[in-house]
Enzyme design. Structure first.
Site, PDB file in Angstrom:
ATOM      1  N   GLU A 222       0.809  -1.222   0.000  1.00 46.94           N
ATOM      2  CA  GLU A 222       0.000   0.000   0.000  1.00 46.94           C
ATOM      3  C   GLU A 222       0.840   1.269   0.000  1.00 46.94           C
ATOM      4  OE1 GLU A 222      -0.802  -2.679   1.772  1.00 46.94           O
ATOM      5  OE2 GLU A 222      -2.746  -3.216   0.917  1.00 46.94           O
TER       6      GLU A 222
ATOM      7  N   HIS B 282     -11.522  -4.671   8.166  1.00 46.79           N
ATOM      8  CA  HIS B 282     -12.008  -4.482   6.793  1.00 46.79           C
ATOM      9  C   HIS B 282     -13.298  -3.666   6.718  1.00 46.79           C
ATOM     10  CE1 HIS B 282      -9.219  -7.823   6.098  1.00 46.79           C
ATOM     11  NE2 HIS B 282      -9.316  -7.608   4.801  1.00 46.79           N
TER      12      HIS B 282
END
Lengths: 342, 341
Positions: free
Chosen positions: B74, B143
């Site tokens: 990321e 999440h």
């Protein structure tokens, strides 16, 4: 140099100051440029330190003195439109990429005429037009940005190469791994240049990194080189090979250049983590003196050439300081300006 | 090119119903057609087609130089966007889940957001980050967060989010054309929501709120999926003669304070509804703006409705109860009307 493998182990086989034929490949103008840049870096920082100690500027100054051959040798091998990302110890990269010392000095003085209008300071000098994508206050953070610039070049097919400069202190960061790994997986036109100046603040590079940084090249499946960062010619030759390779679309290279900062971490330094003997040993390997010695021996430039350049630099420095001191402070109405493109 | 700020003003003749994920795909596809420097980069955006199918089929159409798959990295994805944007591209970088932006936080907050300012206004970052967020999917604590307030807090970033396919398409197109760093938070639970999206070109401007339902008695100020809970609550209460106005802010920064204040000055009551943890969430900023700028217009304290102060639990009854639902919104509206807290 294109045929030379960038993968070497411990420097060249030649003597300390022999250029191994690299000097001969450089034109007189290139030699003059290299000397000009290295001396500019040194004199800029010496002058900035005086100004800092005279309380004419504030913040932090991270000196590049002693490491001049690395930025200069790498940038000598870059084309004008190529990109670099720099570090908190970034004055050398800026100057080697063509930055003006008056605008840099004005930035250090916090004035409107500085590169960043006084909003960035020493750690954030950038000049996108010159391909300098910015010094950086966060260790390692320039690496993924360099990878991004290289991706942009690959997608735009603009033929440009990006060099990420970073220190041994960036070796342990996640940004290093993510940036280098992605550049390798995508085969991007990037060159990762680790300036191993031995210390991240007081922490030795060997303590910070489980193994030498150049050893990681094979782990990413890319060529790597371990070189003497104080040998301008070795830096240039290695960088040229890596840059040419990247430009041919053959992917990134990792270069570890061993060098040393003569000064402390910043203007302020604990001075308790290295010996006087160690410093003296490295000062004796001063990259500028070694370059001058090699050029003198080759009889390519003479004393007049060097003196003319020194004279030019002193005039530039004098102008830079006068320019900075005479430049206006920013007015407070600009505080919230340039946060966004309006 | 038509610029429309509300769904109602879209040309009726040319509307059709598509999923929000399709609307987003259309936005990306149209902007890629319009500008060859636009490209998509992220994890599983290519072969897989995006974790929420937004880029499905795009690799086949555009090839790997426009739809760029990355490894799981990321910080690198964020940096790829920055470096490419600084040097002349217009990237759309996707985080598979906004929860993963933590790994990229330095690149987003210290690099992307600050480059232009630090460099004295001389850098330009035409960069869009896309990030699925929000709850309702049973994916537990790592999440399903709503972390938008983190980013709205950072000068140099623009933060947007849509409640309808129409807004999603128009906002994303605006974001891609921006010369600034825009983070588009896309609520996972409404990717599969269908809505009217006209054929052809339109934009939804960044920084303009939309009154999704007009009313007189109380204003619910909200965004993304919670807009639908507010609309359901308004519908239920209408049967009792309570008239609820629903303001979808669509843009956290810049925030359309004018539209919020206009609504509150009309209804004199405000419920701020958001799916993030209630404490310290973006709703606190909205509530604060209202009390600072419209204190004398208020007939009741501004009420916040948000998520429980806990990581998102997995088990369905726990997850459902952690977040505002229509019943909670109805209750909050009643409290606001009664002034009882």
């Amino acid at each position: 140099m294109a045929e030379q493998s960038p993968v070497s182990t411990n420097g060249r086989a030649g003597g300390d100051d022999a250029s191994n034929g690299v000097l001969e490949q450089l034109s007189d103008d290139q030699l003059r440029w290299i000397y000009l840049i290295m001396r500019r870096i040194r004199r800029f920082e010496e002058t900035a330190e005086e100004a800092f100690r005279a309380a004419k500027m504030r913040g932090a100054l991270h000196f590049y003195i002693g490491e001049e051959a690395t930025a200069t040798g790498v940038c000598a091998a870059l084309d004008e439109g190529d990109f670099i990302t720099s570090t908190h110890r970034g004055h050398g990269h800026c100057i080697a990429k063509g930055a003006r010392m008056d605008k840099m000095m004005a930035e250090l003085f916090g004035r409107t005429t500085g590169y960043c209008g006084g909003k960035g300071g020493s750690m954030h000098i950038a000049d996108i037009e010159l391909g300098n994508l910015g010094a950086n206050g966060i260790v390692g953070a320039g690496i993924p940005i360099a990878t991004g610039a290289a991706l942009g070049s690959k997608l735009r097919k603009d033929g440009k190469v990006t060099v990420a400069f970073f220190g041994d202190g960036a070796g342990p960061t996640g940004a290093f791994h993510e940036g280098v790994n992605v550049a390798a997986t995508m085969n991007l036109p990037a060159v990762f240049v680790c300036e191993n100046n031995q210390y991240g603040m007081a922490t030795h590079a060997d303590f910070a990194n489980a193994a030498a940084i150049h050893n990681r090249g094979p782990a990413y499946g890319i060529p790597s080189a371990s070189i003497d960062g104080n040998d301008l010619f070795e830096v240039y030759a290695t960088a040229k090979t890596a840059i040419d390779r990247a430009r041919r679309g053959e992917g990134p290279t990792l270069i570890e250049a061993r060098t040393y900062r003569h000064k402390g971490h910043t203007v302020l330094d604990q001075k308790n983590y290295r010996t006087k003997e160690e410093i003296a040993e490295w000062v004796a390997r001063d990259p500028i003196e070694r370059f001058v010695r090699a050029v003198n021996e080759s009889e390519r430039l003479d004393e007049d050439d060097f003196q003319a350049i020194d004279g030019q630099i002193e005039r530039e420095i004098e102008h830079a300081v006068a320019f900075a001191e005479a430049s206006p402070w920013p007015t407070v109405d600009v505080i919230e300006r340039d946060v966004y493109v309006e | 090119m038509a610029v429309s700020t509300s769904q109602a003003s879209a040309p009726e003749t040319a509307t059709r119903e598509i999923f929000m994920s399709e609307a987003l795909r259309e936005a990306i596809d149209e902007e890629m057609t319009r500008d060859p420097t636009v490209f998509v980069v992220g994890e599983e955006v290519g072969v897989w087609g995006g974790a929420y199918a937004v880029t499905q089929g795009m690799l086949e159409k555009w090839g790997p130089d426009r739809i760029v798959d990355t490894p799981i990295a990321e910080a690198a994805i964020a940096g790829l966007g920055i470096g490419a944007a600084l040097t002349g591209s217009r990237p759309i970088a996707e985080f598979m889940y906004s929860d993963f932006m933590g790994i990229a936080m330095d690149q987003i907050v210290n690099q992307a957001a600050k480059n232009r300012y630090m460099f004295g206004g001389k850098a330009k970052l035409p960069l869009t980050y896309r990030a699925p967020f929000g709850a309702g999917t049973g994916n537990a604590a790592q999440h399903t967060q709503s972390l938008e307030a983190w980013f709205a807090h950072v000068p140099g970033l623009k933060v947007i989010t849509a409640s309808t396919p129409y807004d999603a398409k128009g906002l994303l197109k605006s974001a891609i054309r921006e010369d600034n760093v825009v983070i588009m938070f896309e609520h996972k639970a409404i990717y599969a929501m269908r809505g009217h999206v006209p054929e052809g070109e339109y934009l939804v401007p960044i920084g303009v709120a939309d009154v999704k339902r007009e009313g007189d008695d109380v204003s619910v100020i909200t965004y993304a999926r919670q807009t639908h809970h507010a609309l359901e609550a308004a519908e239920q209460l209408a049967a009792e003669g309570i008239s609820v106005e629903v303001v979808d802010i669509r843009s956290l920064y810049p925030l359309d304070t004018d539209t919020i204040l206009r609504s509150v000055r009309k209804t004199h009551r405000a419920v701020v509804l958001y799916e993030a943890v209630r404490f310290g969430g973006f709703g606190a900023e909205i509530a604060s703006q209202i009390q600072e700028l419209a204190f004398d217009d208020l007939d009741a304290p501004v009420l916040r409705v948000g998520a429980a102060h806990a990581p998102v639990p997995f088990s369905e009854p726990l997850e459902v109860a952690s977040f505002p639902d229509t019943a909670q919104v109805v209750e909050a509206i009643r409290q606001s009307l009664q002034g009882v807290y």
